[in-house]
Design a protein around this motif. Structure first.
Motif, PDB file in Angstrom:
ATOM      1  N   ALA A   1      34.393  31.594  47.645  1.00 42.42           N
ATOM      2  CA  ALA A   1      35.684  32.282  47.553  1.00 42.42           C
ATOM      3  C   ALA A   1      36.568  31.796  46.413  1.00 42.42           C
ATOM      4  CB  ALA A   1      36.446  32.107  48.873  1.00 42.42           C
ATOM      5  N   SER A   2      36.152  30.772  45.684  1.00 40.83           N
ATOM      6  CA  SER A   2      37.064  30.180  44.707  1.00 40.83           C
ATOM      7  C   SER A   2      37.150  30.958  43.405  1.00 40.83           C
ATOM      8  CB  SER A   2      36.646  28.733  44.416  1.00 40.83           C
ATOM      9  OG  SER A   2      35.340  28.677  43.876  1.00 40.83           O
ATOM     10  N   SER A   3      36.259  31.923  43.187  1.00 44.56           N
ATOM     11  CA  SER A   3      36.289  32.681  41.935  1.00 44.56           C
ATOM     12  C   SER A   3      35.488  33.965  42.086  1.00 44.56           C
ATOM     13  CB  SER A   3      35.705  31.842  40.788  1.00 44.56           C
ATOM     14  OG  SER A   3      34.333  31.588  41.017  1.00 44.56           O
ATOM     15  N   GLY A   4      35.507  34.785  41.067  1.00 44.78           N
ATOM     16  CA  GLY A   4      34.640  35.952  40.971  1.00 44.78           C
ATOM     17  C   GLY A   4      34.748  36.934  42.122  1.00 44.78           C
ATOM     18  N   ILE A   5      33.608  37.380  42.608  1.00 46.13           N
ATOM     19  CA  ILE A   5      33.570  38.376  43.670  1.00 46.13           C
ATOM     20  C   ILE A   5      34.239  37.852  44.928  1.00 46.13           C
ATOM     21  CG2 ILE A   5      32.015  39.627  45.228  1.00 46.13           C
ATOM     22  CD1 ILE A   5      30.055  39.883  42.862  1.00 46.13           C
ATOM     23  N   GLY A   6      33.971  36.598  45.295  1.00 47.43           N
ATOM     24  CA  GLY A   6      34.567  36.040  46.508  1.00 47.43           C
ATOM     25  C   GLY A   6      36.083  36.055  46.481  1.00 47.43           C
TER      26      GLY A   6
END
Length: 245
Positions: A11-16
């Motif tokens: 969840a810390s970057s990108g899609i998440g």
């Protein structure tokens, strides 16, 4: 839409991160899991300006760590309605380079991470008689290419795990839905983590020409979550319009 408790790995970057922001804006309570605490804290603070979130530093390759993420969701919000396995790595290279460490890391994160997420939450969903898994695969699960054999194999495994889980839960009439999402070129950090420089340069050029925002993936995931409980969107494949493979 009913408010749901949604756990998101990677969840810390990108899609998440894109998924977390959109689902929180829609009124859901999101539980963020990733390895980088500074990123998690920043994202959680941002989300809490408009919604509800909490987080736990999580290594999805470690079952105890993933179970702790599930427990955080239960302690904070009392249930788990959706578990999104978005953590993934893509250090592609030719087999001839023998990058065994990269292969093992992809297996640990891309495959074991999904299995650990299922193990950490399925009993809770079955007790609730409702729930949903959303597993992020890739178009590479459907069509491999030179330098991408191990990555494709891990993402094909995600596809197979998802379909088997769907069949099992349908047979059990557990109320648990399963969705596997296979994106094409998405503008995330994945390419920057490719360890072979020649492969990375080629992929950077391809992504520069074609990649679309991770918000596009978040939108289709939100649609699958918002379907009535008697309907499951089992598979989603999405690409940039002009991406061929």
């Amino acid at each position: 839409m009913d408010k749901k408790v949604i756990v998101i790995t990677g969840a810390s970057s990108g899609i998440g991160a894109a998924i977390a922001k959109l689902l929180a804006e829609q009124g859901n309570q999101v539980v963020l899991g990733a390895r980088r605490e500074d990123r998690l804290q920043q994202l959680s603070n941002e989300i809490n300006q408009v919604g509800e979130s909490t987080y736990a530093v999580t290594d999805v390759s470690d079952l105890a760590s993933t179970k702790a993420l599930a427990q955080t969701a239960l302690d904070e919000f009392g249930r788990i309605d959706v578990w999104i396995n978005a953590a993934g790595l893509m250090p592609q290279s030719p087999f001839s380079e023998g990058r065994v460490k990269d292969w093992n890391t992809m297996i640990d994160v891309n495959i074991k991470g999904v299995l650990n997420g299922i193990e950490s939450s399925l009993s809770t969903m079955r007790e609730q008689k409702t729930g949903q898994y959303i597993n992020i695969a890739s178009v590479a699960a459907h069509n491999t290419h030179a330098n991408g054999g191990v990555y494709s194999a891990t993402k094909a495994a995600v596809w197979m795990i998802s379909e088997a889980l769907r069949q099992e839960e349908a047979a059990a009439k557990s109320g648990v839905r399963v969705t596997v999402v296979s994106p094409g070129a998405i503008n995330t950090e994945l390419v920057s983590k490719v360890t072979d420089k020649n492969v990375q340069e080629g992929m950077e050029a391809f992504y520069k020409a074609f990649a679309i925002s991770p918000d596009r993936v978040a939108k289709v995931i939100a649609q699958s979550i918002n379907m009535p409980a008697d309907t499951g969107i089992n598979e989603i494949v999405l690409r940039p319009t002009n991406q061929i493979g």
